[in-house]
Design an enzyme around this catalytic site. Sequence first.
Site, PDB file in Angstrom:
ATOM      1  N   ASP A  48       0.868  -1.465  -0.094  1.00  0.00           N
ATOM      2  CA  ASP A  48       0.509   0.220  -0.059  1.00  0.00           C
ATOM      3  C   ASP A  48       1.294   1.556  -0.437  1.00  0.00           C
ATOM      4  O   ASP A  48       1.558   1.568   1.422  1.00  0.00           O
ATOM      5  CB  ASP A  48      -0.923   0.042   1.656  1.00  0.00           C
ATOM      6  CG  ASP A  48      -1.796   1.970   1.493  1.00  0.00           C
ATOM      7  OD1 ASP A  48      -3.253   1.363   1.024  1.00  0.00           O
ATOM      8  OD2 ASP A  48      -1.576   2.301   1.777  1.00  0.00           O
ATOM      9  N   TYR A  53       2.901  10.127  -0.468  1.00  0.00           N
ATOM     10  CA  TYR A  53       4.465   9.675   0.301  1.00  0.00           C
ATOM     11  C   TYR A  53       5.471   9.642  -0.827  1.00  0.00           C
ATOM     12  O   TYR A  53       6.688   9.596   0.348  1.00  0.00           O
ATOM     13  CB  TYR A  53       4.153   7.738   0.458  1.00  0.00           C
ATOM     14  CG  TYR A  53       2.793   6.715   0.764  1.00  0.00           C
ATOM     15  CD1 TYR A  53       2.341   7.863   1.936  1.00  0.00           C
ATOM     16  CD2 TYR A  53       2.181   5.267   1.406  1.00  0.00           C
ATOM     17  CE1 TYR A  53       1.131   7.852   1.806  1.00  0.00           C
ATOM     18  CE2 TYR A  53       1.224   5.189   1.781  1.00  0.00           C
ATOM     19  CZ  TYR A  53       0.498   6.140   2.187  1.00  0.00           C
ATOM     20  OH  TYR A  53      -0.705   5.681   2.698  1.00  0.00           O
ATOM     21  N   LYS A  78      -2.579   6.084  -4.219  1.00  0.00           N
ATOM     22  CA  LYS A  78      -3.939   6.735  -3.818  1.00  0.00           C
ATOM     23  C   LYS A  78      -3.672   8.310  -4.805  1.00  0.00           C
ATOM     24  O   LYS A  78      -2.699   8.706  -4.867  1.00  0.00           O
ATOM     25  CB  LYS A  78      -3.766   7.080  -2.294  1.00  0.00           C
ATOM     26  CG  LYS A  78      -3.966   6.085  -1.844  1.00  0.00           C
ATOM     27  CD  LYS A  78      -4.146   6.503  -0.202  1.00  0.00           C
ATOM     28  CE  LYS A  78      -3.852   4.324   0.343  1.00  0.00           C
ATOM     29  NZ  LYS A  78      -2.277   4.593   1.036  1.00  0.00           N
ATOM     30  N   HIS A 111      -7.019   9.511  -1.550  1.00  0.00           N
ATOM     31  CA  HIS A 111      -6.601   9.463  -0.420  1.00  0.00           C
ATOM     32  C   HIS A 111      -7.946  10.046   0.773  1.00  0.00           C
ATOM     33  O   HIS A 111      -7.911  10.097   2.158  1.00  0.00           O
ATOM     34  CB  HIS A 111      -5.121  10.511  -0.700  1.00  0.00           C
ATOM     35  CG  HIS A 111      -4.096   9.854   0.269  1.00  0.00           C
ATOM     36  ND1 HIS A 111      -3.538   9.972  -0.191  1.00  0.00           N
ATOM     37  CD2 HIS A 111      -4.432   9.666   2.075  1.00  0.00           C
ATOM     38  CE1 HIS A 111      -2.360   9.375   1.208  1.00  0.00           C
ATOM     39  NE2 HIS A 111      -3.282   9.110   1.820  1.00  0.00           N
ATOM     40  N   SER A 139     -10.417   6.802   0.962  1.00  0.00           N
ATOM     41  CA  SER A 139      -9.940   6.776   2.148  1.00  0.00           C
ATOM     42  C   SER A 139      -9.903   8.213   2.667  1.00  0.00           C
ATOM     43  O   SER A 139     -10.488   9.196   2.052  1.00  0.00           O
ATOM     44  CB  SER A 139      -8.267   6.675   1.690  1.00  0.00           C
ATOM     45  OG  SER A 139      -7.575   6.631   3.030  1.00  0.00           O
ATOM     46  N   GLN A 161     -10.737   3.067   3.001  1.00  0.00           N
ATOM     47  CA  GLN A 161      -9.111   2.480   4.365  1.00  0.00           C
ATOM     48  C   GLN A 161      -9.489   3.955   4.907  1.00  0.00           C
ATOM     49  O   GLN A 161      -9.249   5.190   5.058  1.00  0.00           O
ATOM     50  CB  GLN A 161      -7.989   3.116   3.086  1.00  0.00           C
ATOM     51  CG  GLN A 161      -6.756   2.710   3.956  1.00  0.00           C
ATOM     52  CD  GLN A 161      -5.554   2.699   3.441  1.00  0.00           C
ATOM     53  OE1 GLN A 161      -4.530   3.507   3.912  1.00  0.00           O
ATOM     54  NE2 GLN A 161      -5.579   2.019   2.447  1.00  0.00           N
ATOM     55  N   TRP A 187      -6.014   2.078   8.692  1.00  0.00           N
ATOM     56  CA  TRP A 187      -4.563   2.790   8.467  1.00  0.00           C
ATOM     57  C   TRP A 187      -4.201   3.387   9.870  1.00  0.00           C
ATOM     58  O   TRP A 187      -4.888   3.106  10.790  1.00  0.00           O
ATOM     59  CB  TRP A 187      -4.643   3.429   7.130  1.00  0.00           C
ATOM     60  CG  TRP A 187      -5.287   4.965   7.819  1.00  0.00           C
ATOM     61  CD1 TRP A 187      -6.385   5.580   6.994  1.00  0.00           C
ATOM     62  CD2 TRP A 187      -4.836   6.053   9.077  1.00  0.00           C
ATOM     63  NE1 TRP A 187      -6.713   6.923   7.777  1.00  0.00           N
ATOM     64  CE2 TRP A 187      -6.001   7.285   8.159  1.00  0.00           C
ATOM     65  CE3 TRP A 187      -3.642   6.139   9.216  1.00  0.00           C
ATOM     66  CZ2 TRP A 187      -5.255   8.487   8.907  1.00  0.00           C
ATOM     67  CZ3 TRP A 187      -3.152   7.681  10.423  1.00  0.00           C
ATOM     68  CH2 TRP A 187      -4.435   8.525  10.012  1.00  0.00           C
ATOM     69  N   PRO A 189      -2.659   0.694  11.754  1.00  0.00           N
ATOM     70  CA  PRO A 189      -3.604   0.144  12.510  1.00  0.00           C
ATOM     71  C   PRO A 189      -2.891  -0.129  14.298  1.00  0.00           C
ATOM     72  O   PRO A 189      -3.531  -0.778  15.003  1.00  0.00           O
ATOM     73  CB  PRO A 189      -3.425  -1.497  11.519  1.00  0.00           C
ATOM     74  CG  PRO A 189      -1.871  -1.432  10.614  1.00  0.00           C
ATOM     75  CD  PRO A 189      -2.036   0.312  10.861  1.00  0.00           C
ATOM     76  N   SER A 233       6.111  -1.486   8.580  1.00  0.00           N
ATOM     77  CA  SER A 233       8.049  -1.531   9.213  1.00  0.00           C
ATOM     78  C   SER A 233       8.889  -1.182   8.248  1.00  0.00           C
ATOM     79  O   SER A 233       9.002  -2.091   7.421  1.00  0.00           O
ATOM     80  CB  SER A 233       7.901  -2.444  10.611  1.00  0.00           C
ATOM     81  OG  SER A 233       8.918  -2.632  10.892  1.00  0.00           O
TER      82      SER A 233
HETATM   83  P1  A2P Z   1       9.451   0.684  12.220  1.00  0.00           P
HETATM   84  O1  A2P Z   1       8.732   0.961  11.459  1.00  0.00           O
HETATM   85  O2  A2P Z   1      10.511   1.385  13.489  1.00  0.00           O
HETATM   86  O3  A2P Z   1       9.336  -1.301  12.676  1.00  0.00           O
HETATM   87  P2  A2P Z   1       0.889   2.602  11.762  1.00  0.00           P
HETATM   88  O4  A2P Z   1       1.095   1.393  10.695  1.00  0.00           O
HETATM   89  O5  A2P Z   1      -0.185   1.592  13.621  1.00  0.00           O
HETATM   90  O6  A2P Z   1       1.274   3.520  12.200  1.00  0.00           O
HETATM   91  O7  A2P Z   1       2.262   1.320  12.864  1.00  0.00           O
HETATM   92  C1  A2P Z   1       3.451   2.039  12.049  1.00  0.00           C
HETATM   93  C2  A2P Z   1       4.794   1.528  14.185  1.00  0.00           C
HETATM   94  O8  A2P Z   1       4.630   0.737  14.552  1.00  0.00           O
HETATM   95  C3  A2P Z   1       5.696   2.693  13.148  1.00  0.00           C
HETATM   96  O9  A2P Z   1       6.781   3.575  13.427  1.00  0.00           O
HETATM   97  C4  A2P Z   1       6.884   1.211  12.789  1.00  0.00           C
HETATM   98  O10 A2P Z   1       8.243   1.623  13.853  1.00  0.00           O
HETATM   99  C5  A2P Z   1       6.239   0.583  14.111  1.00  0.00           C
HETATM  100  N1  A2P Z   1       5.780  -1.083  14.285  1.00  0.00           N
HETATM  101  C6  A2P Z   1       4.529  -2.142  12.878  1.00  0.00           C
HETATM  102  N2  A2P Z   1       5.405  -3.080  13.547  1.00  0.00           N
HETATM  103  C7  A2P Z   1       6.536  -3.535  14.871  1.00  0.00           C
HETATM  104  C8  A2P Z   1       5.784  -4.363  15.694  1.00  0.00           C
HETATM  105  N3  A2P Z   1       5.691  -5.255  15.249  1.00  0.00           N
HETATM  106  N4  A2P Z   1       6.242  -4.354  16.343  1.00  0.00           N
HETATM  107  C9  A2P Z   1       6.685  -2.995  17.491  1.00  0.00           C
HETATM  108  N5  A2P Z   1       6.373  -2.067  16.583  1.00  0.00           N
HETATM  109  C10 A2P Z   1       5.944  -1.597  15.086  1.00  0.00           C
END
Ligand code: A2P
Length: 287
Positions: A48, A53, A78, A111, A139, A161, A187, A189, A233
Site C-alpha cells: 500500500d 508518500y 492513492k 486519499h 480513503s 481505508q 490505516w 492499525p 515497518s
Molecule cells: P518501524 O517501522 O520502526 O518498525 P502504524 O502502521 O499503526 O502507523 O504503526 C507503525 C509503527 O509501528 C511504525 O512506527 C513501526 O515502526 C511500528 N511497528 C510496526 N510493526 C511493529 C511491531 N511488530 N512491533 C513494534 N512496532 C512495530
Amino acid sequence: MHNDIPELPLNNGNRIPQLGLGVFQVDNAEDTKNSIKWALAAGYRHIDTAAYYGNEQWVGEAIRESDVKREDVFVTSKLWNSVRGYDETKAAFQETLDKLGFDYLDMYLIHWPAPGYLDSWRAMEDLYKAGKIKNIGVSNFNQKQMEDILANGTVKPVVDQIETHPYLQQDEMHAYLESKGILHEAWSPLGGGSNNALTDPVINELAAAHDVSAAQIILRWHVQREEIVIPKSIHEERVQQNRDIFAFGLDEDEMKAIADLDAGKRVGPNPDDEEWLKKSQTYSGRK
Ligand code: A2P
C-alpha cells in the site's frame, strides 16, 4: 509459525489479500526496497503506497527486482488532495503508473475527501472501466461523503481505508460500510506515534497469554473484525512478525477486552475537518 494470508472478496468479484505492507513515511529508497523485499520473502502479496508518500518509484523497483511476478502482487496507490478534476485525475494516475513502472494498478483510492472528489471519482470510474485500474475505492471518507459517492457515481467503492486501531475502533463506520458491501481497510492499525496501543497493559497481557507480541494481538484483532490491515515497518523482524497472525485466535472475551479500549482518539486528521481538507489541497508530497 506457518500460515497463509487470506484473501477477502471485494464487491466487484475481485479479491484482496487481507494483510499488506504499508509504506507511509518510508522516505528513502533503501528502506522502501528493503521492507518490500522482506515482505515479499515472508509471503506478503499486497503493498500500500500513495502519490503523497513520494516512494512509488521505489515500490515499483522493489517488485521488479524480486522473484515475485508483478501480477502476483496487489498494489494500491492513492490520488492526493491537490489533484481534482477529470483530466487532472487521469494525468495524476498516469504519473503514478509511470513512477511505479506499471501498465495497470490493482487499486487506486481517493486519499481524502477534499473538495472536488466527485470529478476525480468520475475519472477513476472511467479508468476502471478501461481496465487500467482493477479496483477503485476511497480513503478517509465519512458516512456523508460516502453517501455522496454512492448517490452520484456508477461504480461502488470496494474499500474505505480509514484510521483504525484499538483507541479508534470506528464501530459505527464499520457497520455502515458492511451494510453497503464495502470493506473496511485500517490505516495506522497499530495506533502509531503518541497514541500507541502497543504499550497498552490489556494488549500486553493478551500478548503474554498467547506468547505473541502486542503488535500481533492488535493485528489479529483487526483481521477477526474482517478488516484489511497494512502495518508499516522498516525492520525485518517486525515485517515477518506482523505476517504471523493467522495461526492463533482471540476468543470472544479477549475481543471484548480490546473493544473496551476504544477511546475515540485519532492520530491523524479528522475527515470532518473542512479547514484541514482545504489546506491539504495547497501542497503535494510528490518528489
Ligand atoms: P518501524 O517501522 O520502526 O518498525 P502504524 O502502521 O499503526 O502507523 O504503526 C507503525 C509503527 O509501528 C511504525 O512506527 C513501526 O515502526 C511500528 N511497528 C510496526 N510493526 C511493529 C511491531 N511488530 N512491533 C513494534 N512496532 C512495530
